[in-house]
Structure formats: structure tokens, C-alpha cells
Design a protein around this motif. Structure first.
Motif, PDB file in Angstrom:
ATOM      1  N   GLN A   1      -1.245  -0.899   1.359  1.00  0.00           N
ATOM      2  CA  GLN A   1      -0.335   0.160   0.898  1.00  0.00           C
ATOM      3  C   GLN A   1      -0.895   0.963  -0.276  1.00  0.00           C
ATOM      4  OE1 GLN A   1       3.147  -2.799   1.043  1.00  0.00           O
ATOM      5  NE2 GLN A   1       4.145  -0.868   1.533  1.00  0.00           N
TER       6      GLN A   1
ATOM      7  N   HIS B   1      -0.712  -9.921   3.437  1.00  0.00           N
ATOM      8  CA  HIS B   1       0.417  -8.992   3.505  1.00  0.00           C
ATOM      9  C   HIS B   1       0.159  -8.064   4.707  1.00  0.00           C
ATOM     10  CE1 HIS B   1       3.712  -7.155   0.770  1.00  0.00           C
ATOM     11  NE2 HIS B   1       3.747  -6.454   1.881  1.00  0.00           N
ATOM     12  N   TRP B   2      -0.001  -8.696   5.878  1.00  0.00           N
ATOM     13  CA  TRP B   2       0.045  -8.040   7.201  1.00  0.00           C
ATOM     14  C   TRP B   2      -1.244  -7.404   7.706  1.00  0.00           C
ATOM     15  CZ3 TRP B   2       5.149  -4.885   6.126  1.00  0.00           C
ATOM     16  CH2 TRP B   2       6.167  -5.772   5.754  1.00  0.00           C
TER      17      TRP B   2
ATOM     18  N   GLU C   1       6.401 -12.238   4.037  1.00  0.00           N
ATOM     19  CA  GLU C   1       7.345 -11.896   5.105  1.00  0.00           C
ATOM     20  C   GLU C   1       6.787 -12.055   6.516  1.00  0.00           C
ATOM     21  OE1 GLU C   1       9.079  -8.044   4.503  1.00  0.00           O
ATOM     22  OE2 GLU C   1       9.763  -8.500   2.480  1.00  0.00           O
TER      23      GLU C   1
ATOM     24  N   ASN D   1      12.089 -11.877  -1.286  1.00  0.00           N
ATOM     25  CA  ASN D   1      12.091 -10.411  -1.243  1.00  0.00           C
ATOM     26  C   ASN D   1      13.500  -9.991  -0.854  1.00  0.00           C
ATOM     27  OD1 ASN D   1       9.373 -10.756  -1.643  1.00  0.00           O
ATOM     28  ND2 ASN D   1       8.723  -9.883   0.309  1.00  0.00           N
TER      29      ASN D   1
ATOM     30  N   TRP E   1      19.196   1.433   3.523  1.00  0.00           N
ATOM     31  CA  TRP E   1      19.641   0.081   3.178  1.00  0.00           C
ATOM     32  C   TRP E   1      20.767   0.181   2.142  1.00  0.00           C
ATOM     33  CZ3 TRP E   1      13.915  -1.795   2.151  1.00  0.00           C
ATOM     34  CH2 TRP E   1      13.240  -1.875   3.375  1.00  0.00           C
TER      35      TRP E   1
ATOM     36  N   TRP F   1       4.284   1.699   5.242  1.00  0.00           N
ATOM     37  CA  TRP F   1       4.153   1.267   6.638  1.00  0.00           C
ATOM     38  C   TRP F   1       4.527   2.380   7.624  1.00  0.00           C
ATOM     39  CZ3 TRP F   1       1.062  -2.558   5.882  1.00  0.00           C
ATOM     40  CH2 TRP F   1       1.244  -3.404   4.796  1.00  0.00           C
TER      41      TRP F   1
ATOM     42  N   PHE G   1       9.027   4.183  -3.522  1.00  0.00           N
ATOM     43  CA  PHE G   1       9.609   2.977  -4.125  1.00  0.00           C
ATOM     44  C   PHE G   1       9.131   2.749  -5.558  1.00  0.00           C
ATOM     45  CE2 PHE G   1      10.563   1.548   0.238  1.00  0.00           C
ATOM     46  CZ  PHE G   1      11.651   0.704   0.078  1.00  0.00           C
TER      47      PHE G   1
HETATM   48  C1  FCB Z   1       8.932  -5.276   2.314  1.00  0.00           C
HETATM   49  C2  FCB Z   1       7.429  -5.324   2.308  1.00  0.00           C
HETATM   50  C3  FCB Z   1       6.783  -4.348   1.360  1.00  0.00           C
HETATM   51  C4  FCB Z   1       7.510  -3.036   1.330  1.00  0.00           C
HETATM   52  C5  FCB Z   1       8.983  -3.232   1.119  1.00  0.00           C
HETATM   53  C6  FCB Z   1       9.778  -1.975   1.049  1.00  0.00           C
HETATM   54  O1  FCB Z   1       9.407  -5.704   3.545  1.00  0.00           O
HETATM   55  O2  FCB Z   1       6.983  -6.618   1.990  1.00  0.00           O
HETATM   56  O3  FCB Z   1       5.429  -4.215   1.715  1.00  0.00           O
HETATM   57  O4  FCB Z   1       7.231  -2.332   2.466  1.00  0.00           O
HETATM   58  O5  FCB Z   1       9.508  -4.024   2.140  1.00  0.00           O
END
Ligand code: FCB
Length: 461
Positions: free
Chosen positions: A17, A118-119, A163, A291, A329, A411, A419
Motif C-alpha cells: 500500500q 499483509h497479502w 487478516e 483490526n 462502514w 486495495w 485513511f
Molecule cells: C484492512 C486492511 C488494511 C486497510 C484497511 C482499511 O482490512 O488490513 O490494509 O486496507 O482495512
């Protein structure tokens, strides 16, 4: 509000990111490079190729963290920077980058909190089946060992995965995350299992090579679930949603078992579990990373399949009094208190870290050094209050990380969702601390002042 003296005040990011430089210094490609480059996958076809150029601007960025007074920083390591093929030969320049980052942080008294994955799975591993292939879990443990050897003398806090729900479910059922497969619930269940196995194997492998005071955990996206009415079928729907959103990854890690009914809800077979897997997966962790973004309200409803909760579950989104972020959200600070208390009661984590909490709003820069974002200030202060309330009720929270330090590549949403505590003008890469960043810096300074030792009174003559 007064938090403990050694509480971590942080912000979080992830490699794909923010780093950019996706083809520099020997980095291999990841599933996200491929996914984002596929037409129609991300907002306006945006990718992380440039992102916020953190790879190039790392030193200035750490200076910015110090300006904010952060005492901790959560970042992730790009596996394909370390092992361009996922396994095998280590790419030394990749290690060197994180090595320098860690040294820069420590020089400024900022505690590094590392996420190993992280993905951004190496594309080479995806081509051999990715997380559907059990061997990927072994490859992850080897990668974790490499990183533990490289940074374990200085990094004390590690999260294995961020996640796993997202690559499993969004990656194989919704198809909105890499690798972009739609509707394959069996794959999601299998991928989830191999991710869990990877977590357990890596935890064991890292413990074997790191000092005893190392802290290892996993970061999960967790949601409190509310029943939209009190019909028995709604209560059943809420239970299914809770299994899917919360228990899927928690039960194996903290209880060494899969939640009864989980695979039926998916309409899938159990994953290929081998003898001893659940024991590995439930290797004790030192902390759980939480998270938190929102709650879900569900009720019994339509026959359409909703998520992994199967048919007959409906999400309630029509909430006339609620506020929503740009992600759509709901803003619901009390949910953070509820989930922390629920986790404490039901899973007994040794420690909790809020590894992500934050909000996207439609921030604009006035062109003149100022970004006014009162909604984010309010969001953060209300959520911090919720953290304090949970701690007052016994939740063992040891730190809080805002998602995110910067505006970045969100993403599938590309750069359309901001953010950050720090605004990034993507065209020039200029960074501007938002009002929320200034507010957070002040909050941290106040907390630190509360614990500062008062000057000693002069000695009597
Ligand atoms: C989470 C992710 C992070 C970001 C936030 C908004 O699910 O871990 O990378 O995208 O959401």
C-alpha cells in the motif's frame, strides 16, 4: 483518559500500500501486482507501482513519525522483496531495506511492530497453487525464519499474518481481492486452513531462533455482531454471522478447533486437515492483534446467499441515525469496546493490540499546508475512549495503531479512499499532516506528560 506509561501509540501501514518500487532492487512480483494490473480489478485501474514512494522516502517518513510523536510503528514486509521466488535465494537488498527501516525507527525511539504477511504473496508461489497448496505454509515458515534471523535481534513484536479472512474470502469467493476468484467457497475454506497453518508453523519457527522476550501474534479483522430483531431465525442468523466474521480464525488459534457448523454454512467440505495441524495452529500466541472498523447487524431474510453465512441471512444497512465513512462502514465506536471485552471473556488472549482502527473521509487539501478533517478527529477520540472503557473492564490492551499513517493504495479502491493521519498529494508525493495527525500528536504528548516524572524539589539547605 489515562493509559499506561508503556502503552504503544502507533500508526500502521502495509508494504504494497505504500512502498512503490515494485520492480526495484530485485523485488519479485506478488499476486497484488498481477491483480491490480488486470483491467477492471481496481478503481480506475490503479496499482501500487508507485504508491507513496515510501521505499525511496523511508528516512523522511520515519522523521515524520517522530514529528507525530509515535512510540510505535506497524509495517509489513514484502515477502517478494525478500524471496523473489517465494522460496530459495534471499534477495539481500530487500533485507537491507527493512534493516535500515528498523534502525531508523529505533534511533528515534519508535518500537517496530512487524507484520510478515499483509497479502502480497509472491506470484511464483501463487503459480504453484498459492494458499491452496499446503507447501505455501512451509514456505512461509522459512521466510519467517529468514526475517527472524535478520531482524530478531532488534524487533521484539511480530505479527505473522494480517487478516487471513481477506485473502481467503475476498480472494476466493467475492473475487474483489487478489487472486480474484469468484464463488469458490471450498477454496476459501482450504486457503483459510493453510493460512492458519502458516501462522502456527511460523510462530514455532520464529520462537526457535529468537530471544525469549519476543512477542508473536496474529492480526484479525473482527466485528461485533448484532441481531436486527428478536425472531429465533434472526438469532440463528446472528450466530452464523458471528461464526463467519469472528470465530473462523479465532477458534483454531485460541481453542485448537474449528467452529462447529462453520463449513456447513459455507456449503463446503472441511479443509484438508492433517494430524497435528490444529495443535500447530493453536501454538500459544503472546498477543492478538485486533483490526476494528465497524459492526454488522443481521437478520433472517432473503433467500439469496449472503457471504459465507449461507442463505437466509441479511445485513441491515438502513440505519437512519448512523454516520458512515467513505468506505460505507458505519461509525460505531462502542463496538470496539464490545469486541475487546468479548475477546477477553471468551478467548483469554495474553495481550491485545489494536493493530488497526481508522476511517476514510473525503479529505481535501486547501493547497496551503492544511487538511481539515474534524470527522476523523472525532472518530479517533471516540474509539480511544472505547479502548479506555474496555481496559477499565479488564481487556489487556497494550497499544493502539491508527490505520493509517498515510493516505495510500486502498486495495480494490485504489487511491480513492484516504485513511491517513498524513495527507499525500499523489501527483507530487508531498506529505501534509492532517488536523487529525496534529490532534493525535497532541493526544500522545498529553499521555506522555501524564507519566513524566515531576522535577525533583530542590534539596533543603
Ligand atoms: C484492512 C486492511 C488494511 C486497510 C484497511 C482499511 O482490512 O488490513 O490494509 O486496507 O482495512
Amino acid at each position: 483518559m489515562s493509559f499506561p506509561q508503556d502503552f504503544f501509540w502507533g500508526a500502521a501501514t502495509s508494504a504494497y500500500q505504500i512502498e512503490g518500487a515494485t520492480r526495484e532492487d530485485g523485488r519479485g512480483l506478488s499476486v497484488w501486482d498481477q491483480f491490480a494490473a488486470t483491467p477492471g480489478r481496481t478503481y480506475q485501474g490503479e496499482t501500487g507501482e508507485r504508491a507513496v514512494e515510501h521505499y525511496r522516502r523511508m528516512e523522511q517518513d520515519v522523521a515524520l513519525m517522530a514529528d507525530l510523536g509515535l512510540t510505535a510503528y506497524r509495517f509489513s514486509i514484502a515477502w517478494p522483496r525478500i524471496l523473489p521466488d517465494g522460496v530459495g535465494t534471499v534477495n539481500q537488498p530487500g533485507i537491507d531495506f527493512y534493516d535500515r527501516l528498523v534502525d531508523q525507527l529505533l534511533a528515534r525511539n519508535i518500537t517496530p511492530v512487524v507484520t510478515l504477511h499483509h497479502w502480497d504473496l509472491p506470484l511464483a508461489l501463487f503459480e504453484r497453487g498459492g494458499w491452496r497448496n499446503r507447501a505455501t505454509a512451509d514456505a512461509f515458515a522459512d521466510y519467517a525464519t529468514t526475517m527472524a534471523r535478520a531482524l530478531g535481534d532488534r524487533v521484539r513484536w511480530w505479527t505473522t499474518l494480517n487478516e487471513p479472512w481477506c485473502p481467503a474470502y475476498l480472494g476466493y469467493v467475492e473475487g474483489i481481492h487478489a487472486p480474484g476468484v469468484k464463488g469458490d467457497t471450498q477454496a476459501a475454506v482450504d486457503v483459510g486452513h493453510h493460512l492458519l497453518l502458516a501462522h502456527g508453523l511460523a510462530t514455532q519457527a520464529m520462537r526457535a531462533v529468537m530471544p525469549a522476550e519476543t512477542r508473536i501474534g496474529i492480526a484479525l479483522n473482527l466485528f461485533p455482531i448484532f441481531a436486527g430483531d428478536d425472531r429465533p431465525e434472526t438469532l440463528r442468523a446472528a450466530e452464523r454471522a458471528y461464526r463467519f466474521h469472528t470465530r473462523w480464525f479465532l477458534d483454531p488459534v485460541f481453542r485448537g478447533e474449528y467452529t462447529p457448523g462453520l463449513f456447513d454454512d459455507f456449503g463446503a467440505e472441511p479443509p484438508p486437515i492433517q494430524d497435528g495441524d490444529l495443535k500447530i495452529i493453536s501454538t500459544p500466541t503472546d498477543f492478538l492483534g485486533v483490526n476494528y472498523y465497524n459492526r454488522w447487524i443481521v437478520r433472517a431474510g432473503s433467500d439469496l446467499p449472503a457471504d459465507g453465512v449461507g442463505t437466509g441471512v441479511e445485513y441491515v444497512t438502513d440505519l437512519p441515525d448512523a454516520t458512515f465513512t467513505e468506505m460505507g462502514w458505519e461509525v460505531y465506536p462502542h463496538g470496539l469496546e464490545l469486541i475487546l471485552e468479548d475477546l477477553t471473556r471468551n478467548y483469554h488472549p495474553r495481550m491485545l493490540l489494536i493493530t488497526e482502527n481508522g476511517a476514510a473521509f473525503d479529505d481535501t487539501w486547501n493547497g496551503n499546508g492544511r487538511v481539515s478533517d474534524p470527522q476523523r478527529v472525532r472518530y479517533l477520540s471516540e474509539h480511544l475512549r472505547a479502548v479506555g472503557d474496555a481496559m477499565a473492564h479488564g481487556a489487556p490492551v497494550v497499544g493502539y495503531f491508527v490505520w493509517s499513517l498515510f493516505d495510500n493504495f486502498e486495495w480494490a479502491e485504489g487511491y480513492s479512499k484516504r485513511f491517513g493521519l498524513v495527507y499525500v498529494d499523489f501527483a507530487t508525493q508531498r506529505r501534509i499532516i492532517k488536523d487529525s495527525g496534529t490532534w493525535y500528536a497532541g493526544f500522545i504528548a498529553n499521555q506522555r506528560a501524564l507519566h513524566a516524572t515531576p522535577p525533583k524539589p530542590p534539596l533543603p539547605r
